[in-house]
Design a protein around this motif. Structure first.
Motif, PDB file in Angstrom:
ATOM      1  N   PRO A 167       0.840  -1.210   0.000  1.00  0.00           N
ATOM      2  CA  PRO A 167       0.000   0.000   0.000  1.00  0.00           C
ATOM      3  C   PRO A 167       0.870   1.253   0.000  1.00  0.00           C
ATOM      4  N   PRO A 168       0.315   2.386  -0.381  1.00  0.00           N
ATOM      5  CA  PRO A 168       1.089   3.630  -0.363  1.00  0.00           C
ATOM      6  C   PRO A 168       1.645   3.919   1.028  1.00  0.00           C
ATOM      7  N   LEU A 169       2.822   4.515   1.066  1.00  0.00           N
ATOM      8  CA  LEU A 169       3.417   4.874   2.345  1.00  0.00           C
ATOM      9  C   LEU A 169       2.699   6.046   2.990  1.00  0.00           C
ATOM     10  N   TYR A 170       2.037   6.824   2.170  1.00  0.00           N
ATOM     11  CA  TYR A 170       1.318   8.000   2.675  1.00  0.00           C
ATOM     12  C   TYR A 170       0.178   8.309   1.729  1.00  0.00           C
ATOM     13  N   SER A 171      -1.010   8.542   2.275  1.00  0.00           N
ATOM     14  CA  SER A 171      -2.180   8.864   1.464  1.00  0.00           C
ATOM     15  C   SER A 171      -2.695  10.232   1.896  1.00  0.00           C
ATOM     16  N   PRO A 172      -2.355  11.272   1.151  1.00  0.00           N
ATOM     17  CA  PRO A 172      -2.783  12.627   1.534  1.00  0.00           C
ATOM     18  C   PRO A 172      -4.292  12.787   1.441  1.00  0.00           C
ATOM     19  N   GLY A 173      -4.828  13.709   2.244  1.00  0.00           N
ATOM     20  CA  GLY A 173      -6.261  13.967   2.213  1.00  0.00           C
ATOM     21  C   GLY A 173      -6.706  14.498   0.863  1.00  0.00           C
ATOM     22  N   ARG A 174      -5.847  15.292   0.228  1.00  0.00           N
ATOM     23  CA  ARG A 174      -6.134  15.784  -1.128  1.00  0.00           C
ATOM     24  C   ARG A 174      -4.957  15.432  -2.018  1.00  0.00           C
ATOM     25  N   ARG A 175      -5.238  14.680  -3.050  1.00  0.00           N
ATOM     26  CA  ARG A 175      -4.183  14.253  -3.959  1.00  0.00           C
ATOM     27  C   ARG A 175      -3.860  15.356  -4.952  1.00  0.00           C
ATOM     28  N   VAL A 176      -2.593  15.708  -5.034  1.00  0.00           N
ATOM     29  CA  VAL A 176      -2.141  16.764  -5.938  1.00  0.00           C
ATOM     30  C   VAL A 176      -1.146  16.168  -6.922  1.00  0.00           C
ATOM     31  N   SER A 177      -1.420  16.321  -8.196  1.00  0.00           N
ATOM     32  CA  SER A 177      -0.529  15.804  -9.230  1.00  0.00           C
ATOM     33  C   SER A 177       0.468  16.876  -9.662  1.00  0.00           C
ATOM     34  N   LEU A 178       1.616  16.437 -10.154  1.00  0.00           N
ATOM     35  CA  LEU A 178       2.612  17.349 -10.701  1.00  0.00           C
ATOM     36  C   LEU A 178       2.345  17.562 -12.185  1.00  0.00           C
ATOM     37  N   SER A 179       2.645  18.764 -12.659  1.00  0.00           N
ATOM     38  CA  SER A 179       2.479  19.063 -14.080  1.00  0.00           C
ATOM     39  C   SER A 179       3.703  18.595 -14.859  1.00  0.00           C
ATOM     40  N   ALA A 180       3.595  18.644 -16.174  1.00  0.00           N
ATOM     41  CA  ALA A 180       4.746  18.312 -17.023  1.00  0.00           C
ATOM     42  C   ALA A 180       5.903  19.260 -16.735  1.00  0.00           C
ATOM     43  N   ASP A 181       5.597  20.538 -16.541  1.00  0.00           N
ATOM     44  CA  ASP A 181       6.630  21.526 -16.248  1.00  0.00           C
ATOM     45  C   ASP A 181       7.287  21.250 -14.899  1.00  0.00           C
ATOM     46  N   ASP A 182       6.502  20.801 -13.915  1.00  0.00           N
ATOM     47  CA  ASP A 182       7.056  20.430 -12.606  1.00  0.00           C
ATOM     48  C   ASP A 182       8.074  19.294 -12.754  1.00  0.00           C
ATOM     49  N   CYS A 183       7.662  18.251 -13.459  1.00  0.00           N
ATOM     50  CA  CYS A 183       8.546  17.092 -13.638  1.00  0.00           C
ATOM     51  C   CYS A 183       9.797  17.478 -14.428  1.00  0.00           C
ATOM     52  N   ILE A 200      16.642  10.989 -16.221  1.00  0.00           N
ATOM     53  CA  ILE A 200      15.887  10.158 -17.163  1.00  0.00           C
ATOM     54  C   ILE A 200      14.498   9.832 -16.602  1.00  0.00           C
ATOM     55  N   ALA A 201      14.435   9.451 -15.326  1.00  0.00           N
ATOM     56  CA  ALA A 201      13.141   9.081 -14.741  1.00  0.00           C
ATOM     57  C   ALA A 201      12.162  10.249 -14.752  1.00  0.00           C
ATOM     58  N   TRP A 202      12.641  11.426 -14.362  1.00  0.00           N
ATOM     59  CA  TRP A 202      11.742  12.579 -14.266  1.00  0.00           C
ATOM     60  C   TRP A 202      11.442  13.184 -15.642  1.00  0.00           C
ATOM     61  N   LEU A 203      12.425  13.195 -16.531  1.00  0.00           N
ATOM     62  CA  LEU A 203      12.173  13.737 -17.863  1.00  0.00           C
ATOM     63  C   LEU A 203      11.272  12.816 -18.683  1.00  0.00           C
ATOM     64  N   GLU A 204      11.361  11.522 -18.453  1.00  0.00           N
ATOM     65  CA  GLU A 204      10.433  10.587 -19.110  1.00  0.00           C
ATOM     66  C   GLU A 204       8.994  10.935 -18.728  1.00  0.00           C
ATOM     67  N   GLU A 205       8.800  11.218 -17.451  1.00  0.00           N
ATOM     68  CA  GLU A 205       7.454  11.565 -17.002  1.00  0.00           C
ATOM     69  C   GLU A 205       7.024  12.904 -17.582  1.00  0.00           C
ATOM     70  N   ALA A 206       7.968  13.856 -17.666  1.00  0.00           N
ATOM     71  CA  ALA A 206       7.659  15.162 -18.255  1.00  0.00           C
ATOM     72  C   ALA A 206       7.249  15.012 -19.720  1.00  0.00           C
ATOM     73  N   VAL A 207       8.001  14.209 -20.480  1.00  0.00           N
ATOM     74  CA  VAL A 207       7.684  13.991 -21.894  1.00  0.00           C
ATOM     75  C   VAL A 207       6.294  13.372 -22.042  1.00  0.00           C
ATOM     76  N   SER A 208       5.987  12.379 -21.213  1.00  0.00           N
ATOM     77  CA  SER A 208       4.666  11.727 -21.295  1.00  0.00           C
ATOM     78  C   SER A 208       3.544  12.728 -21.050  1.00  0.00           C
ATOM     79  N   LEU A 209       3.725  13.582 -20.046  1.00  0.00           N
ATOM     80  CA  LEU A 209       2.677  14.559 -19.720  1.00  0.00           C
ATOM     81  C   LEU A 209       2.575  15.652 -20.775  1.00  0.00           C
ATOM     82  N   PHE A 210       3.716  16.095 -21.305  1.00  0.00           N
ATOM     83  CA  PHE A 210       3.677  17.104 -22.372  1.00  0.00           C
ATOM     84  C   PHE A 210       2.993  16.557 -23.623  1.00  0.00           C
ATOM     85  N   ARG A 211       3.231  15.288 -23.935  1.00  0.00           N
ATOM     86  CA  ARG A 211       2.587  14.696 -25.107  1.00  0.00           C
ATOM     87  C   ARG A 211       1.067  14.718 -24.970  1.00  0.00           C
TER      88      ARG A 211
END
Length: 541
Positions: A167-183, A200-211
């Protein structure tokens, strides 16, 4: 600086505290303490109010423009509205001569923008700097590493261990996602330091979100899909994966075919692949920036808070009410839990009240400065310790004096100057941590010896707050950890009875995954304790 440690009389000190405003936060120090992060939230609240006023004024201006447009448009669409009518002819000439220039060259929009700029200028000095942003990015990478978190999960607001069904190590009361620019920014911080494992890990996520959002524009974004592709391609190239660097560069040219630099990169990658000069890509290795030798053990303990004692120690562990022979504890004995025998570590539950904890945090708050570490004979800031701290003398407030009396009663040690240091209050920052270290000096050149009262014989660490996840105290060589227990005090001996440092007390403050961690440290020195903790008959003890 050491708060209230200037040798002034108490009344004068209290007067100074009342008259002097708290010092402004130091530049580029927001991320190192959650108190500073919360203050930054207040600054953003002021900006929000300014933006709301701007939007209100701009909306009113645009409504007026819309009314003007609708009035003129109605005349153009009405076949009965002929300029043969001298009144309509007059209004047409007037509109073209004065109304339209008034609309086009109105100062109203400029005044609204200037008011917004002025509001920003008012809080600009309080805002985090570039070093804060980079420090916050490094904090996310630290949490990713120590808690083995999935980058994709973090970007989606989920603190899920990578490749695990746990299970997740922490479950926030309000889930906030990062933007492509954040990543992208997190990845670029790694990229700029040559850390391609994380980039590579973070830029891969940025590329996916920008696409996913390509073609849409966000006014707050500073980067683009092309930026992410460019940096990711070079990261893969530096990691030895030429074929993937080539495909990413070709995708870049699809969006920006006139970019000559990337076109040259494509030609270079193709030549390397054709000639067989491209080295095969091996597994990416995570960098060890602080050269931490016990990294694996440290991270395993942080992921396993409240480590279980070994079977042979369980019968010897105990919980008890303790008076320690002190009249101070007769009416309210200490609630003692022996956590470990070797090294000896005890946890005193309900050691401090909520009100006392809040008083101590309030006293320390205005004086917090970036925590430092010993480096030879000097002290300096370090990436392996992210927090702010302040020092409180026992004359700072009656609560501090009472707390020191309680520590003396529980430990049986002499805390009178110079046998103990002032109370150090620490507030951890974003992903705040303190990598494995000893509290006692391991060199005679240490600044600790300036007190001329010997080495630190014992530590009392009081948890002034609770955290939602992370933040455990991990004892590396002893292979156990203690989770944060609000209002409890953790005690251990740093030195053996023969005066040698106890290597089993190597410990660390695990990164705070979520929450606001405050602790108060009381370090007691060996001089003055000769008859309170005498030497053993066994010279090895």
């Amino acid at each position: 600086m050491r708060a209230l440690g200037l040798g002034l009389g108490v009344p004068l000190l209290l007067l100074l505290l009342l008259l002097l405003p708290p010092p402004p936060p130091a530049p580029a120090e927001t991320y190192t303490a959650m108190l500073s992060v919360r203050r930054a939230l207040g600054s953003e609240g002021r900006l929000l109010r300014r933006l709301r006023a701007y939007l209100r004024e701009e909306s009113a201006r645009l409504r007026r423009l819309a009314r003007f447009y609708e009035k003129v448009q109605a005349l153009h669409q009405d076949p009965k509205a002929s300029v043969d009518n001298p009144l309509l002819a007059f209004s047409l000439i007037k509109r073209l001569h004065s109304d339209w220039p008034n609309v086009i060259y109105s100062d109203e929009a400029t005044e609204n923008t200037q008011a917004l700029h002025a509001g920003f200028k008012e809080v600009e000095q309080e805002l985090p700097g570039a070093e804060d942003l980079d420090g916050a990015a490094r904090a996310l990478m630290r949490l990713q590493d120590v808690y083995a978190l999935s980058v994709k999960g973090m970007a989606n607001g989920v603190f899920q261990p990578a490749g695990a069904s746990r299970p997740p190590l922490y479950s926030p009361g309000r889930r906030v996602s990062l933007s492509a620019d954040d990543c992208f920014h997190v990845g670029k911080v790694a990229y700029d330091t040559g850390d391609y494992y994380h980039s590579i890990a973070w830029l891969e996520e940025a590329v996916s979100l920008f696409r996913l959002s390509y073609g849409s524009w966000n006014p707050e974004d500073r980067s683009s899909l092309e930026d992410a592709l460019d940096h990711l391609a070079f990261s893969y190239f530096m990691a030895g994966n030429i074929s993937h660097a080539l495909s990413l560069s070709k995708e870049f040219l699809h969006y920006d075919p006139s970019n000559r630099r990337v076109a040259r990169n494509v030609a270079k990658y193709e030549k390397l692949l054709e000639t067989g000069m491209a080295a095969s890509a091996g597994p990416l290795r995570r960098p060890n920036g602080t050269r931490l030798q016990s990294r694996d053990a440290y991270e395993e303990l942080c992921q396993r808070p409240g480590g279980q004692p070994s079977p042979e120690q369980i019968p010897r562990l105990s919980c008890s009410y303790e008076t320690n022979g002190s009249p101070y504890l007769l009416l309210q004995p200490a609630k003692k839990e022996v956590v470990r025998i070797r090294p000896y570590v005890a946890l005193y539950h309900d050691f401090i009240s909520d009100a006392e904890a809040e008083t101590i945090k309030g006293l320390a708050g205005p004086w917090l400065q970036r925590s430092v570490v010993a480096s030879g004979e000097k002290q300096q800031k370090a990436e392996y310790r992210i927090s702010k701290s302040a020092w409180l003398k026992d004359t700072a407030d009656p609560v501090v004096r009472v707390l020191e009396l309680r520590i003396a009663a529980v430990t049986g040690l002499d805390l009178r100057p110079p046998y103990a240091e002032y109370l150090q209050v620490v507030n951890y920052g974003l992903g705040g941590h303190y990598e494995p270290h000893f509290d006692h000096a391991t060199s005679r050149k240490s600044p600790l010896y300036r007190m001329k009262s010997g080495n630190r014989i014992a530590t009392v660490m009081i948890y002034l707050s609770a955290v939602e996840a992370g933040g455990s105290t991990a004892f590396i060589h002893a292979n156990f950890s203690v989770p944060v227990v609000k209002n409890a005090a953790l005690f251990w001996w740093n030195l053996r009875r023969n005066g040698d440092g106890d290597g089993d007390t190597l410990h660390a403050g695990c990164p705070v995954l979520a929450g606001d961690k405050w602790v108060a440290n009381k370090w007691i020195h060996e001089h003055g304790q000769e008859f309170r903790r005498p030497c053993s008959t066994d010279p090895r003890d």
